[in-house]
Scaffold this motif. Structure first.
Motif, PDB file in Angstrom:
ATOM      1  N   PHE A  46       0.856  -1.178   0.000  1.00  0.00           N
ATOM      2  CA  PHE A  46       0.000   0.000   0.000  1.00  0.00           C
ATOM      3  C   PHE A  46       0.896   1.234   0.000  1.00  0.00           C
ATOM      4  O   PHE A  46       1.720   1.387   0.896  1.00  0.00           O
ATOM      5  N   ASN A  47       0.740   2.075  -0.970  1.00  0.00           N
ATOM      6  CA  ASN A  47       1.526   3.311  -1.064  1.00  0.00           C
ATOM      7  C   ASN A  47       3.017   3.038  -0.906  1.00  0.00           C
ATOM      8  O   ASN A  47       3.708   3.705  -0.146  1.00  0.00           O
ATOM      9  N   ARG A  97       4.523   0.704   0.574  1.00  0.00           N
ATOM     10  CA  ARG A  97       4.946  -0.025   1.775  1.00  0.00           C
ATOM     11  C   ARG A  97       4.469  -1.468   1.660  1.00  0.00           C
ATOM     12  O   ARG A  97       3.278  -1.711   1.484  1.00  0.00           O
ATOM     13  N   VAL A 140       3.098  -4.665   2.753  1.00  0.00           N
ATOM     14  CA  VAL A 140       2.402  -5.243   3.901  1.00  0.00           C
ATOM     15  C   VAL A 140       2.596  -6.760   3.873  1.00  0.00           C
ATOM     16  O   VAL A 140       2.965  -7.378   4.870  1.00  0.00           O
ATOM     17  N   ARG A 193      -0.005 -10.134  14.789  1.00  0.00           N
ATOM     18  CA  ARG A 193      -0.355  -8.949  15.544  1.00  0.00           C
ATOM     19  C   ARG A 193      -1.248  -8.048  14.705  1.00  0.00           C
ATOM     20  O   ARG A 193      -1.316  -8.190  13.486  1.00  0.00           O
ATOM     21  N   SER A 194      -1.876  -7.137  15.386  1.00  0.00           N
ATOM     22  CA  SER A 194      -2.758  -6.210  14.685  1.00  0.00           C
ATOM     23  C   SER A 194      -1.961  -5.410  13.646  1.00  0.00           C
ATOM     24  O   SER A 194      -0.874  -4.924  13.939  1.00  0.00           O
ATOM     25  N   GLY A 195      -2.475  -5.350  12.438  1.00  0.00           N
ATOM     26  CA  GLY A 195      -1.825  -4.551  11.399  1.00  0.00           C
ATOM     27  C   GLY A 195      -0.741  -5.264  10.627  1.00  0.00           C
ATOM     28  O   GLY A 195      -0.007  -4.648   9.867  1.00  0.00           O
ATOM     29  N   THR A 196      -0.626  -6.594  10.794  1.00  0.00           N
ATOM     30  CA  THR A 196       0.426  -7.313  10.079  1.00  0.00           C
ATOM     31  C   THR A 196      -0.016  -7.757   8.689  1.00  0.00           C
ATOM     32  O   THR A 196       0.781  -8.313   7.953  1.00  0.00           O
ATOM     33  N   GLY A 197      -1.273  -7.566   8.350  1.00  0.00           N
ATOM     34  CA  GLY A 197      -1.702  -7.915   7.000  1.00  0.00           C
ATOM     35  C   GLY A 197      -2.545  -9.170   6.917  1.00  0.00           C
ATOM     36  O   GLY A 197      -2.718  -9.736   5.829  1.00  0.00           O
ATOM     37  N   LYS A 198      -3.110  -9.608   8.051  1.00  0.00           N
ATOM     38  CA  LYS A 198      -3.957 -10.809   8.041  1.00  0.00           C
ATOM     39  C   LYS A 198      -5.189 -10.589   7.170  1.00  0.00           C
ATOM     40  O   LYS A 198      -5.511 -11.394   6.295  1.00  0.00           O
ATOM     41  N   SER A 199      -5.871  -9.475   7.415  1.00  0.00           N
ATOM     42  CA  SER A 199      -7.066  -9.182   6.616  1.00  0.00           C
ATOM     43  C   SER A 199      -6.704  -8.979   5.152  1.00  0.00           C
ATOM     44  O   SER A 199      -7.449  -9.367   4.258  1.00  0.00           O
ATOM     45  N   THR A 200      -5.555  -8.376   4.927  1.00  0.00           N
ATOM     46  CA  THR A 200      -5.116  -8.148   3.545  1.00  0.00           C
ATOM     47  C   THR A 200      -4.994  -9.474   2.806  1.00  0.00           C
ATOM     48  O   THR A 200      -5.472  -9.621   1.677  1.00  0.00           O
TER      49      THR A 200
HETATM   50  N1  LIG Z   1      -6.881  -0.136   1.594  1.00  0.00           N
HETATM   51  C1  LIG Z   1      -5.754   0.150   2.264  1.00  0.00           C
HETATM   52  N2  LIG Z   1      -5.051   1.272   1.981  1.00  0.00           N
HETATM   53  C2  LIG Z   1      -3.921   1.565   2.648  1.00  0.00           C
HETATM   54  N3  LIG Z   1      -3.401   0.794   3.610  1.00  0.00           N
HETATM   55  C3  LIG Z   1      -4.041  -0.337   3.937  1.00  0.00           C
HETATM   56  C4  LIG Z   1      -5.261  -0.721   3.286  1.00  0.00           C
HETATM   57  N4  LIG Z   1      -5.669  -1.894   3.810  1.00  0.00           N
HETATM   58  C5  LIG Z   1      -4.767  -2.231   4.745  1.00  0.00           C
HETATM   59  N5  LIG Z   1      -3.776  -1.309   4.821  1.00  0.00           N
HETATM   60  C6  LIG Z   1      -2.634  -1.349   5.722  1.00  0.00           C
HETATM   61  O1  LIG Z   1      -2.099  -2.632   5.693  1.00  0.00           O
HETATM   62  C7  LIG Z   1      -1.697  -3.039   6.986  1.00  0.00           C
HETATM   63  C8  LIG Z   1      -2.307  -4.381   7.318  1.00  0.00           C
HETATM   64  O2  LIG Z   1      -3.698  -4.231   7.463  1.00  0.00           O
HETATM   65  P1  LIG Z   1      -4.632  -5.452   7.805  1.00  0.00           P
HETATM   66  O3  LIG Z   1      -4.443  -6.507   6.790  1.00  0.00           O
HETATM   67  O4  LIG Z   1      -6.009  -4.934   7.951  1.00  0.00           O
HETATM   68  O5  LIG Z   1      -4.064  -5.911   9.210  1.00  0.00           O
HETATM   69  P2  LIG Z   1      -4.624  -7.018  10.209  1.00  0.00           P
HETATM   70  O6  LIG Z   1      -3.526  -8.014  10.340  1.00  0.00           O
HETATM   71  O7  LIG Z   1      -4.847  -6.324  11.513  1.00  0.00           O
HETATM   72  O8  LIG Z   1      -5.876  -7.579   9.648  1.00  0.00           O
HETATM   73  C9  LIG Z   1      -2.094  -1.943   7.926  1.00  0.00           C
HETATM   74  O9  LIG Z   1      -0.952  -1.201   8.262  1.00  0.00           O
HETATM   75  C10 LIG Z   1      -3.071  -1.112   7.144  1.00  0.00           C
HETATM   76  O10 LIG Z   1      -2.924   0.236   7.492  1.00  0.00           O
END
Ligand SMILES: Nc1ncnc2c1ncn2[C@@H]1O[C@H](COP(=O)(O)OP(=O)(O)O)[C@@H](O)[C@H]1O
Ligand SMILES: [Mg+2]
Lengths: 275, 292
Positions: A27-28, A30, A32, A51-58
């Motif tokens: 993303f931008n 960086r 993930v 951990r929170s923000g590591t990219g699991k949802s991604t």
């Molecule tokens: N659509 C997006 N645009 C910019 N950054 C994103 C986007 N989606 C996720 N991120 C960034 O990617 C990182 C991982 O997010 P996410 O996958 O939601 O984490 P988690 O592991 O908590 O589910 C975070 O730092 C988040 O800010």
């Protein structure tokens, strides 16, 4: 480069339901996800910790087809279903209509579709709420409807993104048991995203840990069913996972870890042969 | 025995034993007044009380001689004027003409507003092409268009319907557009993962999600359309309530002028009731706060 099932519909996978190879997502500028490799077998239950923000949802969104801007190869089955942390029920459709949302009536027509939806609701013990509006449901009930909505599609792959994260501890225990029953009956491949180490060990066949955009640990859960939080194998694995997640044992008060262990005994994964 | 008796009996007993106990005053979590709701005045009755008081004050001020009957006609005089015109058949025909103009103008205006709102709500390209035009057109005072409308469309029904349509379309456009853009993207995403087609998504998720805003727009459009029809009819018409008012002015019949205004007021009330009914039926899924 193939992008999911659409362009490679007939890949033979030797029973694998998910193949992710060298997956990268930034993303931008960086990264993930840097280089994720993950294979999930057809009836395997995998927990993804991080951990929170590591990219699991991604990662989950990529597997679910909600994000096309990744690099690398990903193969997933055609029938997939997602359950999010928030139930994401459509507020202006009744509960029953939410369950069959997006399904086309087959040979049996609308009546058959409705019956299928009601059967799925019955499986999560919410048949009597079929005519209710989603906003009248409690958090746990809404999440069960979301489960029914996923299951009614007979998914080959279930993607669960912290589905119990917003629920209270007691409701979560019940949801764990329900999820285990449903998975034993339908046997989809499951990827459960969670940040709860105990939840991962209780439910999964395999746990993978995402650290700094890569899978840092990939281990089978060799704890006998019914799984008990006091079991030494359970404790060992928990400590190993916590260490991987960067949490020292001394940081964690034992009372916290055992806070809900009173309900543990009701967990046992049902043997598929018995059903 | 009530709870209060129970508490006070016990505390007097304890007071006898030792007098070092801190006294805590207890109360009901909500005042008992708010909990006792066995008798409730029906909503419709409560909503008519306000207007009735206004009419009563109006009648009183006329009877007391605050105004002359030339300045302000009393409600009774207005009512008599209504009966007189009704028996001549004048009231019905003109009322129907005005109603029809509003209905037609509103029909056109709502359709156009809705069409462009959906167009620019769903498509970025649509927004970029349509939105600036509408924002600019919206800034033009509609009543300033009356002379032009007459030049363009003559003196028949067309200029009136044109003005009413124009007056209602912007409220519909602005509100519906905001509603569409305000639909929760998480819901849209969920719809996509569960296999809704593009059209299915629009029909089941996006448009119903924009419905509350559309109804707000409809409310404004209704009010606006009555405002415009009266002006249009006063400036240039041979029929309609606005025409009746103009006629009454030339014959100095204050009672008929006020009758026309009273009719507008009543129609406004009816229009509002209609939208309320629509909201109750269409938005029953909302469990929002509806007032104590
Ligand atoms: N659509 C997006 N645009 C910019 N950054 C994103 C986007 N989606 C996720 N991120 C960034 O990617 C990182 C991982 O997010 P996410 O996958 O939601 O984490 P988690 O592991 O908590 O589910 C975070 O730092 C988040 O800010
Ligand atoms: Mg997440």
């Amino acid at each position: 480069m193939s992008r999911g099932y659409e362009e490679a519909p007939e890949v033979l996978t030797n029973g694998a339901a998910v193949i992710a190879h060298n997956v990268r997502r930034s993303f931008n500028g960086r990264d993930v996800l840097k280089d994720v490799n993950l294979t999930i077998q057809g009836d395997e239950f995998v927990a993804l910790l991080g951990r929170s923000g590591t990219g699991k949802s991604t990662l989950l969104r990529i597997l679910g087809g909600l994000d096309a801007d990744y690099e690398g190869d990903v193969l997933v089955p055609q029938r997939r279903a997602v359950v999010f942390q928030e139930s994401r029920l459509v507020p202006w459709l009744r509960v029953a209509a939410n369950v069959v949302l997006g399904l086309r009536p087959g040979n049996g027509g609308r009546a058959a579709l409705r019956a299928r939806g009601l059967a799925a609701l019955a499986e999560v013990e919410l048949a009597e709420h079929a005519r209710d509006w989603p906003l009248t449901l409690s958090g746990g009930e809404a999440q069960r409807v979301a489960l029914a909505r996923a299951l009614v599609r007979e998914p080959q792959l279930m993607l669960l993104d912290e589905p119990f994260g917003a629920l209270d501890a007691l409701t979560r225990i019940k949801m764990h048991a329900l999820l285990q029953r449903l998975c034993a009956r339908h046997r989809p491949a499951v990827l459960l995203v969670t940040h709860d180490v105990d939840e991962a060990i209780l439910l999964a066949d395999r746990v993978v840990v995402l650290v700094d955009g890569e899978i840092a640990l990939d281990t089978r859960v060799d704890v006998k069913h019914p799984r008990d939080r006091g079991n030494p194998a359970f404790v060992d694995l928990r400590n190993q996972l916590l260490k991987e997640l960067g949490v020292n044992e001394v940081d964690v008060a034992p009372s916290l870890l055992h806070a809900v262990s009173g309900g543990d005994r009701q967990f046992h994964r049902q043997d598929p042969e018995k059903i | 025995m009530s709870v209060i008796d129970l508490v006070s009996r016990r505390s007097t007993k304890e007071d006898e034993g030792s007098n070092s106990i801190d006294v805590i005053t207890l109360e009901h979590p909500v005042s008992t007044k708010r909990r006792r709701r066995s008798f409730r005045v029906p909503r419709i009755v409560r909503r008519t009380v306000g207007p009735l008081i206004v009419v009563a004050l109006w009648q009183w001020s006329c009877s007391a001689g605050v105004f002359t009957s030339f300045e302000v006609a009393s409600p009774i005089a207005v009512f008599d004027a209504g009966r007189e015109l009704w028996s001549q058949g004048v009231l019905q025909t003109n009322l129907l003409v005005s109603l029809r103009r509003v209905a037609e103008g509103l029909g056109v205006g709502v359709s156009i507003g809705l069409f462009f709102a959906v167009l620019s709500g769903l498509f970025r390209l649509g927004e970029d092409l349509v939105d600036p035009v509408i924002q600019a057109a919206r800034a033009v005072p509609i009543l300033g268009l009356v002379p032009l409308a007459i030049i363009w469309f003559g003196v028949g029904e067309l200029p009136k319907i044109f003005l009413i349509a124009l007056g209602s379309t912007f409220a519909i456009y602005i509100n519906t557009f905001a509603g569409i853009r305000g639909v929760d993207t998480k819901l849209v995403e969920a719809g996509q993962t569960f296999g809704l087609s593009r059209w299915g998504l629009v029909r089941r998720v996006i448009l119903p999600g924009a419905l509350p805003n559309f109804l707000v727009g409809l409310r404004l459009a209704l009010v606006g359309s009555w405002l415009i029809v009266i002006v249009a009819e006063e400036i240039n018409a041979q029929s309609g309530i606005g025409y009746l008012i103009m006629q009454a002015q030339t014959t100095a019949r204050t009672d008929i002028m006020m009758l026309g205004l009273a009719i507008y007021a009543i129609l406004g009330l009816c229009a509002d009731a209609l939208v309320r009914l629509l909201e109750r039926r269409l938005l029953s899924w909302r469990r929002g706060f509806v007032g104590a």
